[in-house]
Design an enzyme around this catalytic site. Structure first.
Site, PDB file in Angstrom:
ATOM      1  N   HIS A 183       0.833  -1.208   0.000  1.00 35.03           N
ATOM      2  CA  HIS A 183       0.000   0.000   0.000  1.00 35.03           C
ATOM      3  C   HIS A 183       0.867   1.258   0.000  1.00 35.03           C
ATOM      4  O   HIS A 183       0.630   2.184  -0.788  1.00 35.03           O
ATOM      5  CB  HIS A 183      -0.935  -0.029   1.203  1.00 35.03           C
ATOM      6  CG  HIS A 183      -1.529   1.304   1.533  1.00 35.03           C
ATOM      7  ND1 HIS A 183      -2.455   1.917   0.721  1.00 35.03           N
ATOM      8  CD2 HIS A 183      -1.298   2.153   2.562  1.00 35.03           C
ATOM      9  CE1 HIS A 183      -2.777   3.095   1.249  1.00 35.03           C
ATOM     10  NE2 HIS A 183      -2.092   3.264   2.364  1.00 35.03           N
ATOM     11  N   HIS A 188       1.196   5.337  -2.070  1.00 31.43           N
ATOM     12  CA  HIS A 188       1.667   6.670  -1.667  1.00 31.43           C
ATOM     13  C   HIS A 188       2.879   7.208  -2.425  1.00 31.43           C
ATOM     14  O   HIS A 188       2.983   8.405  -2.641  1.00 31.43           O
ATOM     15  CB  HIS A 188       2.006   6.664  -0.175  1.00 31.43           C
ATOM     16  CG  HIS A 188       0.805   6.590   0.713  1.00 31.43           C
ATOM     17  ND1 HIS A 188      -0.075   7.652   0.881  1.00 31.43           N
ATOM     18  CD2 HIS A 188       0.318   5.596   1.492  1.00 31.43           C
ATOM     19  CE1 HIS A 188      -1.028   7.300   1.722  1.00 31.43           C
ATOM     20  NE2 HIS A 188      -0.827   6.054   2.110  1.00 31.43           N
ATOM     21  N   SER A 247      -3.738   1.105  -4.362  1.00 32.99           N
ATOM     22  CA  SER A 247      -3.096  -0.138  -3.929  1.00 32.99           C
ATOM     23  C   SER A 247      -4.098  -1.263  -3.768  1.00 32.99           C
ATOM     24  O   SER A 247      -3.743  -2.360  -3.364  1.00 32.99           O
ATOM     25  CB  SER A 247      -2.359   0.079  -2.599  1.00 32.99           C
ATOM     26  OG  SER A 247      -3.278   0.358  -1.561  1.00 32.99           O
TER      27      SER A 247
END
Ligand code: TIH
Ligand code: FE2
Length: 325
Positions: A183, A188, A247
């Site tokens: 993730h 990010h 994600s």
């Protein structure tokens, strides 16, 4: 009498709360929320998997031992962990051209060109941190799990992103309720390397320093509906920029379907929206653009109650506090 003293101490700390003033103070900003620990949560896919739980412990220890300025330790990921990454990576490759915002796509390509993003292996946090540093000055620190909102947000003020380093369980590759490095990396990292988005992230962090618990709640709600689950307009289309969407293949398709509600991003109403983190979101907020979201956010923050202003000095990595009364 003890009770009275305690109260007095408390009221002093409310007026003058501790918050990190230098990037090295983030060594003290690593308090965990324990709700998703595989050891404690019976619904966690790793709850019954002893080997998985042992692996999580080893990786968590590395984060707890980490201190400011050290290189982030390299994790030799197992074949299973790389396999989990591969599965998610391939679905992201497939969906990105159609559904991710242009800024995400631009950096994603760059990460592939620099051979940081490859389908067969999980990138190391240190190489990604170096990449971010070259692009926006953001750096990474390893985190042992889901941090408290106050600790997590405060690090953003220093352009530091606290990233988990363990990998989700192989049995649930396409959605997990807790953050993991897949993730962090796929969700990010691309946007933290975009200048406008990096600025927006830092401003949320700066606004959180010394904020009341109520304000932290509002800021983390805004964080949730932008950085984690944000959508934005691109011409006549709606694209995803939220990391929790990029994600998680299942939720990305859900967010862009007609099974959920889209509302315009507006900090004063978005900040009050209740959210849950177990299932897909029923509501998403759509920004006009990052620039517009940032403008609206700035105006909203200016009305916060904090009796001082803060400014980050990148030369010293220090936050300067300016009395505004
Ligand atoms: N649900 C995301 C995923 O499966 O990749 C992870 C998280 C997003 C936000 C909080 S945890
Ligand atoms: Fe996240």
């Amino acid at each position: 009498l003890d009770g009275v003293t305690l109260l007095a101490d408390n009221s002093v700390s409310i007026k003058d709360p501790w918050f990190p003033r230098h990037a090295s103070d983030l060594d003290n900003c690593n308090h965990l929320m324990t709700k998703y620990e595989p050891d404690l949560d019976m619904n966690h896919p790793g709850f019954a998997d002893k080997e998985y739980r042992a692996r999580r412990k080893v990786i968590a220890e590395i984060a707890f031992a980490y201190k400011y300025g050290e290189p982030i330790p390299c994790i030799p990921y197992t074949e299973t962990e790389n396999e989990t990454w591969s599965r998610v990576f391939i679905t992201v490759l497939d969906l990105v051209p159609k559904h991710a915002c242009v800024e995400y796509q631009r950096v994603f390509k760059k990460l592939q060109e620099e051979r940081i993003f490859e389908s067969h292996r999980i990138p190391q946090l240190q190489e990604v941190s170096d990449f971010l540093k070259r692009n926006t000055g953001f750096t990474l620190r390893p985190a042992a799990g889901l941090l408290t909102a106050r600790d997590f947000l405060s690090s953003l003020a220093f352009r530091v992103f606290q990233s988990t380093q363990y990998v989700r369980h192989i049995n649930s590759p396409y959605h997990t309720p807790e953050p993991d490095c897949i993730h962090e990396l796929l969700g990010h990292m691309p946007l933290l390397a975009d200048p406008s988005f990096a600025q927006f992230s830092q401003e949320i962090g700066l606004a959180s320093l010394g904020a009341s618990d109520e304000e932290i709640e509002k800021l983390s709600t805004i964080y949730w509906f932008t950085i984690e689950f944000g959508l934005c307009k691109e011409g006549t289309e709606v694209k995803a920029y939220g990391a929790g969407l990029l994600s998680a293949y299942g939720e990305l398709l859900h967010a862009l379907s007609d099974k959920c509600e889209h509302r315009p991003f507006d900090p004063s109403t978005t900040a009050l929206q209740k959210y849950q983190d177990q299932e897909y979101q029923p509501i998403y907020f759509v920004a006009e653009s990052f620039e517009d979201a940032k403008e609206k956010f700035r105006r909203w923050v200016a009305a916060m109650s904090r009796p001082f202003e803060v400014r980050y000095n990148p030369h010293t990595q220090r936050v300067e506090v300016l009395d505004s009364v």
